[in-house]
Design a protein around this motif. Structure first.
Motif, PDB file in Angstrom:
ATOM      1  N   THR A 306       5.742   5.329 -12.765  1.00  0.00           N
ATOM      2  CA  THR A 306       5.418   4.578 -13.977  1.00  0.00           C
ATOM      3  C   THR A 306       5.144   3.122 -13.610  1.00  0.00           C
ATOM      4  OG1 THR A 306       7.750   4.097 -14.313  1.00  0.00           O
ATOM      5  CG2 THR A 306       6.859   5.981 -15.519  1.00  0.00           C
ATOM      6  N   LYS A 331       1.425  -1.972 -19.608  1.00  0.00           N
ATOM      7  CA  LYS A 331       2.812  -2.165 -20.069  1.00  0.00           C
ATOM      8  C   LYS A 331       3.770  -1.489 -19.109  1.00  0.00           C
ATOM      9  CE  LYS A 331       2.797  -2.713 -25.062  1.00  0.00           C
ATOM     10  NZ  LYS A 331       1.367  -2.376 -25.318  1.00  0.00           N
ATOM     11  N   THR A 334       4.826   2.609 -18.616  1.00  0.00           N
ATOM     12  CA  THR A 334       3.764   3.592 -18.901  1.00  0.00           C
ATOM     13  C   THR A 334       3.597   4.521 -17.699  1.00  0.00           C
ATOM     14  OG1 THR A 334       2.605   1.845 -20.070  1.00  0.00           O
ATOM     15  CG2 THR A 334       1.326   3.836 -19.572  1.00  0.00           C
ATOM     16  N   GLU A 338      -1.107   8.269 -17.402  1.00  0.00           N
ATOM     17  CA  GLU A 338      -1.631   8.100 -18.764  1.00  0.00           C
ATOM     18  C   GLU A 338      -2.613   6.940 -18.862  1.00  0.00           C
ATOM     19  OE1 GLU A 338       1.588   7.846 -21.564  1.00  0.00           O
ATOM     20  OE2 GLU A 338       2.288   9.874 -21.070  1.00  0.00           O
TER      21      GLU A 338
END
Ligand code: SF4
Lengths: 468, 201
Positions: A306, A331, A334, A338
């Motif tokens: 992430t 951000k 995340t 994605e």
């Protein structure tokens, strides 16, 4: 005789002079030249009334500025400043009598792809170019590094470089790679481990079973990014894979000279008890397909990870990470898989060789690029392009919805018209994700050709293993 | 090349780490075939907004740093490409000295070729100079290459290391090529021997 590293051996074989203060003159076997970093050097020669000392060892090719769209042989296709730079190389090459591959020549391409392809790059050589990715040629067991324009002028005039010897660093990748993991993942994983300054002052030798198992193309990918780890040069000891690749190339030795060369090349390895100033060992099995999330090549994570947070870091890096995330529009927290992308770029001297195109085509076969996404393949040389057409790879790319371009640096550094717009996000097989590298405000995620192909299909950063 | 002996000037603080060559001079300015004129585009994307107007917050746009001759920068300054346009742009702007905890190798070398002195210091000393630099025009530094010292606004002095050959060239403004050509006999001899040993090269 005291044990030596491969770097020590090549260094010793090229030491033309050593001053009392330790400053050395290293003899240069091959000097590669492109249009961006050479005009001021040739101009300097001319102004001082000097000549090129060894035109036979000097090879020029335009690559950084050239358009990659059809009709580019017409100079009118280029913006004026680019045209002037390419024209300057053209006239300098002819005036000084050096080897030259103009845009109209099928052998034209990115300088670091053309050198090995034409057999200019051979084991045990010293190779320089006014370009930091000269490290690529280290894959042949050649001591190869980037130089600035003043040094380009120095090599043109003297065929030597003023150098101080660097330190020796060994990077060993043990065992085997997992499926879906490639040379690009190795080299990014190493930078993730050492940081972009970890190799500063060192020459890296990559070794270990996982490196030995790589093709020459893969080895070039690994050495190409030694500079992103801060090292001026990366090396891999030559072996049968190397000799096999070199044999029969236009400028490789032939007949009795081949035998003599081979005999010497086989002595080019680091002795067992050689001294290393630094050693890094990574298990091949532990390397995952990786992507970068930030604006430094050390900002690398497995695709299963992430987006990190500035608080995960210390010192000056905290602010750098905050700035990166802001620039990249990401951000913390995340999942990397994605992150949606707008553009896919397959090419560059890191991943613009035939094997890279094969790896990407393998994933793309029978699939389509996600609607609305711009995808382009820019082969590293005219010959790579021709071979890919012959192997049917070009058709796979075109049917999938990729643009099939002509050879050059293209969107790796966006000096030609191939650029990102502000905020546009790109999955790129190139080597730098710096702010603005692919166009002002553009956002770059570095990854392997197979990962880039996977991202083109899904429209987001994707674990290629899901598509295999 | 202009000599570098002693420099007294304003130092600008740039604490960001990994300031790369694309930040120093973005590629759209590499299309020149000259060495001069790049100063206006130094740090272009940090210095100007999309309309080409100055971003007031950027350090070199602040009144007290517009004439800075020294940069105090974060770790790994100058990483990235080999483009000598980076030191050319710094020089053209008027920067003659950069101080950091570390530099990328190629950039470091390129500085010396252009009369710029890159100085590597330990973190705590760079931190201190960064604080001094933050005081703007009240904080003039003096860099003395001959004696290898930096004197701060409060009278303290810091020593630094520099390669003796590069120091010699900077102090005298010497061109490398001329010096190497004086060793022409050694190069000739090497070339003759190498042609025997490795005739395929
Ligand atoms: S492909 Fe990119 S990294 Fe390679 S030489 Fe061209 S611009 Fe440099």
């Amino acid at each position: 005789m005291s044990p030596k590293t491969l770097y020590d051996k090549i260094w010793d074989a090229h030491l033309a002079h050593q001053a009392e203060d330790g400053t050395c003159l290293l003899y240069i076997d091959r000097h590669l030249v492109h249009e961006v970093t050479s005009p001021q050097a040739f101009e300097g020669l001319r102004m001082a009334g000097r000549t090129v000392r060894a035109p036979d060892k000097t090879i020029a090719v335009p690559d950084h500025n050239v358009p990659t769209t059809p009709g580019r042989n017409d100079p009118e296709q280029m913006p004026e400043d680019s045209r002037i730079q390419v024209a300057a190389l053209d006239s300098n090459a002819r005036e000084f009598g050096i080897h030259y591959y103009p845009v109209s020549d099928i052998r034209q391409g990115i300088v670091h792809i053309v050198g090995p392809e034409q057999g200019w790059t051979l084991p045990g050589m010293t190779v320089v170019c006014g370009d930091s990715h000269t490290a690529t040629h280290g894959a042949f067991g050649a001591l190869a590094h980037g130089i600035g324009t003043s040094e380009v002028e120095h090599v043109l005039a003297t065929q030597t470089l003023i150098q101080r010897k660097g330190k020796n660093m060994k990077v060993e990748i043990t065992g085997q790679l997992q499926p879906g993991v490639t040379a690009k993942d190795i080299t990014l994983a190493v930078i993730g481990e050492t940081g972009t300054a970890g190799g500063t002052g060192y020459v890296i030798e990559y070794c270990g079973e996982a490196i030995r198992s790589l093709s020459m193309e893969g080895r070039m990918t690994v050495c190409n990014m030694a500079i992103e780890g801060g090292a001026r040069a990366g090396l891999i000891a030559p072996d049968e894979t190397t000799f096999e690749y070199v044999k029969g190339r236009p400028h490789a030795p032939k007949g009795a000279q081949w035998e003599a060369a081979l005999a010497w090349w086989k002595t080019l390895y680091s002795d067992d008890d050689a001294h290393w100033d630094k050693v890094v060992t990574i298990r091949g099995e532990d390397i995952a397909p990786v992507v970068t999330w930030g604006t430094s090549p050390e900002d690398v994570l497995p695709i299963t990870g992430t987006v990190p947070s500035p608080e995960d870091y210390e010192g000056g890096k905290v602010d750098a990470v905050r700035r990166s995330l802001d620039y990249m529009g990401l951000k913390s927290g995340t999942p990397l898989s994605e992150i949606e992308i707008d553009t896919v770029f397959i090419g560059s001297c890191t991943n613009g060789r035939i094997e890279d195109l094969r790896a990407a085509a393998e994933i793309l076969k029978g699939k389509k690029v996600k609607d609305g996404l711009r995808a382009m393949v820019v082969p590293g040389s005219g010959l790579v392009r021709a071979q890919a057409e012959e192997e049917g790879l070009a058709d796979i790319f075109k049917e999938a919805g990729f643009e099939w371009r002509l050879a050059g640096c293209s969107m790796c550094l966006a000096m030609n018209p191939d650029q990102l717009s502000p905020g546009e996000r790109c999955a790129a097989t190139s080597n730098r994700n710096f702010e603005g590298r692919q166009g002002r405000g553009g956002r770059t995620h570095l990854l392997s050709p197979a990962m880039a192909a996977a991202a083109a299909v899904t429209g987001r950063l994707t674990d290629v293993r899901e598509l295999m | 090349m202009e000599k570098f002996i002693k420099l007294t000037g304003v130092a600008a603080p740039m604490p960001l780490v990994n300031i790369d060559t694309d930040m120093i001079i973005p590629k759209q300015f590499l299309k020149t075939i000259k060495r001069s004129g790049l100063g206006i585009n130094l740090f272009d994307e940090m210095r100007y907004d999309d309309n080409g107007d100055e971003i007031p917050d950027f350090v070199l746009n602040k009144p007290q740093y517009r004439d800075a001759q020294i940069l105090v920068a974060g770790d790994n300054f100058g990483c990235g490409s080999s483009r000598e346009h980076a030191p050319w742009a710094l020089l053209d702007f008027g920067i003659r000295c950069v101080i950091s905890t570390s530099f990328a190798d190629i950039f470091y070398n390129n500085c010396f070729k252009n009369g710029i002195l890159p100085i590597v210091l330990p973190q705590e000393e760079v931190d201190k100079l960064m604080d001094d630099a933050a005081r703007g025009a009240n904080a003039v530094l003096t860099v003395d290459l001959e004696n290898q010292t930096i004197s701060g606004p409060d009278g303290g002095t810091i020593g630094f290391e520099v390669d003796s050959f590069q120091k010699h060239c900077l102090l005298n403004g010497l061109d490398d090529i001329g010096q190497t050509l004086e060793k022409g006999a050694a190069i000739d001899a090497f070339e003759a021997q190498a042609a025997q040993a490795r005739p395929w090269v």
